[in-house]
Structure formats: structure tokens, C-alpha cells
Design an enzyme around this catalytic site. Structure first.
Site, PDB file in Angstrom:
ATOM      1  N   THR A 477      22.984  34.035  53.622  1.00  0.00           N
ATOM      2  CA  THR A 477      23.527  33.504  54.869  1.00  0.00           C
ATOM      3  C   THR A 477      24.889  34.128  55.133  1.00  0.00           C
ATOM      4  OG1 THR A 477      24.722  31.622  53.916  1.00  0.00           O
ATOM      5  CG2 THR A 477      22.381  31.289  54.450  1.00  0.00           C
ATOM      6  N   SER A 500      29.228  32.403  46.852  1.00  0.00           N
ATOM      7  CA  SER A 500      28.779  33.095  48.058  1.00  0.00           C
ATOM      8  C   SER A 500      28.926  32.151  49.250  1.00  0.00           C
ATOM      9  CB  SER A 500      27.315  33.519  47.915  1.00  0.00           C
ATOM     10  OG  SER A 500      26.473  32.376  47.860  1.00  0.00           O
ATOM     11  N   HIS A 501      28.754  32.705  50.455  1.00  0.00           N
ATOM     12  CA  HIS A 501      28.870  31.888  51.668  1.00  0.00           C
ATOM     13  C   HIS A 501      27.926  30.692  51.625  1.00  0.00           C
ATOM     14  CE1 HIS A 501      27.615  30.746  55.785  1.00  0.00           C
ATOM     15  NE2 HIS A 501      28.896  30.824  56.025  1.00  0.00           N
ATOM     16  N   ALA A 502      26.678  30.912  51.241  1.00  0.00           N
ATOM     17  CA  ALA A 502      25.696  29.827  51.232  1.00  0.00           C
ATOM     18  C   ALA A 502      26.114  28.711  50.281  1.00  0.00           C
ATOM     19  CB  ALA A 502      24.315  30.361  50.839  1.00  0.00           C
ATOM     20  N   VAL A 505      29.327  26.742  51.743  1.00  0.00           N
ATOM     21  CA  VAL A 505      29.041  25.887  52.899  1.00  0.00           C
ATOM     22  C   VAL A 505      28.060  24.767  52.525  1.00  0.00           C
ATOM     23  CG1 VAL A 505      28.234  25.831  55.285  1.00  0.00           C
ATOM     24  CG2 VAL A 505      29.543  27.790  54.461  1.00  0.00           C
TER      25      VAL A 505
END
Length: 544
Positions: A477, A500-502, A505
């Protein structure tokens, strides 16, 4: 086969390099096929930026070298040539003074370097250019890309150091083997991705409070929303507010790392479609965010209570305060560098494309993205019709988009796994699949267990497939995907680790997440029922 220029040849991974080095496809950050022009800017910038940035920070790695194969980006990590332990000590001394002010440091660069340059790029996007002017501005943009990516790595790397220091102190003070729990203590930190989503939810609340606005969003096709809003005074006021939102948050696209995709600021339909989806969901962004902050504060107090009173505890508290201040930096730097740079560059390059179309070099402005950088400079010097070249490049680009490419070339080095790289990219090695028990594993990125229906999302064009409570399964993502997190019940990815972004978030939205499975997208299909155990990093296939 076309003969490559020296510039183009340096972009591509040769057969000899595939055999003699170890090259990994970075499907965490850039999983899609790259257009020729974007590759011409991004790859040299990353290769240069890591070399200079790592030198400044005295990192125990020399640089990343990135090259193309079948349109995909592959990365080779070049080790530091000297004594790694000595270099590590130098690195720790270099980052020490940066740790207390990571976020202010980012915003100094944003305000003094990035935003002034973007202002100039936007001006060049909005006025007629001569061929000579366009050539010089393209060169300036290419040079700035290198500078931007040097600063990118100098900005983001110290935050990772701070996270690993916190992990080490947390483990020593609590005895907890799961030192990654410390990242649960950093939830509820506002950042530009959450800020963007919050603003979208505020616009959604405006729609929900108005019957005429609600009708425009719930009874019309997405393509007709804008036209229907223009038909009423209330609708026109809403579009005015939406434009203000886009002026601030609209410099993003489906794939942040690309020129070829339309940005939100160019077309309000992207934001209108998201709001239309939000209107159908009962969700209170403010309350949920406040709940996350409250839970984080409670967890932090509980952790402190379990720690013995000692000097290390005071150091943990100091580092934690720095980390809490800086933790939004990961999404914020992406907003201002990874996304805003190509978004503003795209608008300028389309203006250059219009100039080339006027000179019959190409048929339409968008064709410019199928030149390589050196070719673009050449046609700006001497405009020559390039229609056949563009047709061939478009065909090649489409083939690359759908081509199945190997995850790596060459033989992996026989070295231990770097814990920092694992936190970002996920576990190295082969996928962990047990066909008998119908389970597969990945990084335990966000706690909780959830059973639901799988939806495979390949790119933003498929966002509308995800309904409330579905399990989002994807390659990876990016911030443009954040709008799905308030709809999903859980997250499973092929690529990525807990930082990581996923992962970041998912923890903010309290969604169970198992990341870096390497196989989820291939093993699962729409409609499958799975259980996502984000606490232990296990996905169980319940029904196929």
C-alpha cells in the site's frame, strides 16, 4: 532491437549484472512498471541519493544501485568497503545530534528547499515555454530529483535508528522478546496521510448533514456527481471547499512514484469517488483517532510501570519523547517528497508535452512520458516527429505492466538478516506456507484477529471493490490507499514489514495486519474467507 544510448544503457540491468550481482525487485515501494521518463528521473536519483545520503550519515552501507528489467525496478545493496563496526560507531555519532529534532529538520527542508522549488515548477507548468526554456527547466528538474532523493534518505534514515534504539531499551528493561511492541506505543501520531483522510471525512460529514448533497452522492454515478453538485448553490459551495482541499492535499496519484497517472488536483472525481464511498459508511474519524491516542497513552503508562527505576528507564523516556514527536515523519516525508515531487513535475511535463505536440513531435501531451530523459532533451533541441517511437514505447509499457517478473536476480549474499531492513521490507527468505493446515505466514504488523471475505486490490482503479469489513489483500500500500483502511476489516500484503506504510497505518486504524507474506495475492482470490491473526503473523484459509 533498438540500440540504447549511453544514458539509457546505464538504466538497464545487463545480463552480466544479473549473473554477478544480487538484485531484488523493490515491490514494497515501486511494484508497478515504470514509464521511460519517470525511470529516467527516479533511478539515477535513488542511486545518487543513497550514495550521498549514506555518506553524510556515515551509514554502514555504501549505497543502493537501482536499475530496470522489463520495466520493473531492481535494487542492489552495495556494502561499505571498510570496517563495518567502525563505520557503525561513526554512524551513531553522526545521527546522535539529529534525533531530538527529526520533525523540525524535515520541515526546515520542506519550507526552505522543496516548497520554493515546487512553486517555480508550478509557474513553469502554467505559462507558455519556448523550446530552449523547456530544455533548461527539464534539466533543472532532473538535477533537483537527485538533490531531493539525497535529502529523502538523510531525513528518513535517522528515524529508523531511533526506532531500533527504542526497541533495544524496551527489551532490556522489560525482558519482552517481542521488542517490536514498542511501535504500538507510537500509534495515534497525526501525519499528512491521516490529516488527508481526516479532511475527507470532514467533507463527508458535510454531505451527510445535507439532503441535497447526500442525494448527489448516493443517487448518481460517480461521473455525474460533479455535474449534479454544480446544479445547486449548496453543491457549488461544497465544490469550492473541495477545491481548497485539493489545493492542499491533491498532489498525489494512484502510484506516487510515477508521472503517467492523473493527480487528484487535476480531476476532483478521485476525491468525489472516495467521499461517495465514505457517505455509505458510519464512521467517526475524530472519535476513532481519539480512542487510539487514549489507548496509546494507557499502554505507555503500563509499560513504564513495569520498568525498574534506573538510568536506562530515563533514557527510554527521553528517546520515546523524541520518537513520538517524529513518528509522523514517515508519512509526512512521503507527502512532500515521494508524492508531491512527481505530481508537480507531471503538471510541468504535460506543459512541455503540449509544446512538443504543437511542434508535431508527438500527438498528445501525455506522450512525453514515453521518452527517456536524453531523448526528451534531444527533441527539445531539434524537434523531430517521433510518433512511431511513441507507439512502440506505449506497447512495450503495456506489456511490462502485465508481465510476470522474477522477484530477484543472482545469488543472495551469505549474510545475516538485518533487523532494520526486516522491519521495513519484511522477512527475507522463501514464503512460509503450510498447505496441510491451509495457513501462510508473514510479519505480525498489527495486533488482533479478524475473519472476513477477501478482496484482491491490484491498483486504485479497483478501490470500489472493497466493501465495509472486507479483508484488503494486495501487493503493498501507499498513502493514496489510506482511504481504504477505514473500510477494511484487516490487511494482508505480499510485501512489507511492520514499519512499512501498511503496517504503520493498520496500527493507527486498529486493523489486524499480516504483511510481507510474498504469496497472499497468488494464493487467494476474491470471495475467499480467511482469518487474519495480526498478533502472530498467520493467515488461515477458512473457505475457498
Amino acid at each position: 532491437m533498438n540500440v540504447l544510448s549511453a544514458f539509457q544503457n546505464d538504466l538497464f540491468l545487463s545480463e552480466e549484472e544479473k549473473q554477478t550481482g544480487f538484485w531484488v525487485q523493490d515491490n514494497l515501494h515501486i511494484a508497478h512498471a515504470l514509464s521511460p521518463l519517470y525511470a529516467s528521473f527516479q533511478l539515477p536519483a535513488m542511486t545518487y541519493g543513497t550514495k550521498q545520503g549514506f555518506k553524510t550519515l556515515k551509514l554502514p552501507i555504501y549505497q543502493f544501485v537501482v536499475k530496470l528489467a522489463d520495466g520493473k525496478m531492481y535494487q542492489q545493496n552495495i556494502p561499505f568497503p571498510g570496517d563495518v563496526n567502525d563505520r557503525l560507531k561513526e554512524h551513531q555519532e553522526a545521527v546522535k545530534p539529529l534525533l531530538p529534532r527529526l520533525k523540525p529538520r524535515l520541515y526546515e527542508y520542506v519550507n526552505e528547499v522543496f516548497l520554493p522549488f515546487y512553486t517555480e515548477v508550478k509557474r513553469s507548468a502554467e505559462r507558455p515555454l519556448s523550446l530552449k526554456e523547456a530544455e533548461e527547466k527539464v534539466k533543472e528538474l532532473h538535477d533537483f530529483y537527485k538533490k531531493a532523493w539525497q535529502l529523502h534518505f538523510e531525513i528518513v534514515m535517522p528515524r529508523s535508528d531511533l526506532g531500533m534504539m527504542l526497541e533495544e531499551l524496551y527489551g532490556a528493561l522489560t525482558g519482552d522478546a517481542n521488542t517490536a511492541y514498542v511501535y504500538d506505543l507510537l500509534e495515534g501520531v497525526m501525519n499528512k496521510s491521516l490529516e488527508t483522510d481526516q479532511a475527507l471525512w470532514e467533507l463527508t460529514d458535510t454531505v451527510k448533514r445535507s439532503d441535497p448533497l447526500k442525494q448527489a452522492f448516493t443517487e448518481q454515478k460517480s461521473e455525474e456527481i460533479e455535474a449534479n453538485l454544480l446544479g445547486t448553490a449548496e453543491g457549488r459551495e461544497f465544490l469550492k471547499n473541495l477545491q481548497s482541499f485539493l489545493n492542499e492535499y491533491g498532489y498525489r496519484s494512484a502510484n506516487s512514484h510515477e508521472f503517467i497517472d492523473e493527480t487528484w488536483v487535476e480531476n476532483p472525481l478521485h476525491a468525489l469517488s472516495i467521499i461517495a464511498g465514505y457517505v455509505r459508511k458510519d464512521y467517526d474519524f475524530k472519535k476513532n483517532y481519539e480512542d487510539v491516542v487514549k489507548k496509546r497513552e494507557e499502554s505507555y503508562r503500563d509499560v513504564l510501570a513495569k520498568m525498574p527505576e534506573c538510568e536506562e528507564k530515563e533514557q527510554f523516556k527521553l528517546f520515546y519523547g523524541w520518537a513520538l514527536d517524529a513518528w509522523g515523519l514517515d508519512e509526512d516525508h512521503h507527502f512532500y517528497i515521494d508524492a508531491m515531487l512527481p505530481a508537480t513535475a507531471r503538471l510541468f511535463l504535460l506543459n512541455v508535452g503540449t509544446l512538443l505536440a504543437d511542434h508535431q513531435v508527438i500527438h498528445q501531451p501525455q506522450d512525453i512520458f514515453h521518452f527517456y530523459y536524453d531523448e526528451l532533451l534531444e527533441v527539445l533541441k531539434t524537434p523531430v516527429a517521433s510518433h512511431e517511437l511513441i507507439v512502440n514505447r506505449k506497447q512495450e509499457f503495456e506489456e511490462n505492466r502485465h508481465k510476470k517478473t522474477p522477484p530477484a536476480y543472482g545469488t543472495p549474499p551469505q549474510t545475516g538478516e538485518d533487523p532494520l531492513l526486516e522491519r521495513v521490507f519484511g522477512k527475507m527468505g522463501p514464503p512460509e506456507v503450510d498447505e496441510t493446515q491451509k495457513i501462510f505466514k508473514g510479519s505480525a504488523a498489527s495486533r488482533g484477529v479478524y475473519t472476513g471475505v477477501v478482496k484482491i486490490i491490484s491498483d486504485p482503479s479497483q478501490f470500489s471493490k472493497l466493501k465495509q469489513g472486507d479483508i484488503l489483500v494486495c501487493e503493498t500500500t501507499a498513502p493514496a490507499w489510506t482511504t481504504l483502511f477505514s473500510l477494511a476489516g484487516a490487511i494482508v500484503t505480499n510485501a512489507g514489514g511492520i514499519l512499512s506504510h501498511a503496517g504503520t497505518v493498520a496500527r493507527e486504524y486498529k486493523l489486524p495486519a499480516v504483511l510481507g507474506t510474498k504469496v497472499a495475492v497468488d494464493l487467494l482470490k476474491d470471495g475467499d474467507v480467511v482469518t487474519v491473526d495480526g498478533t502472530n503473523g498467520v493467515v488461515t484459509i477458512e473457505q475457498q
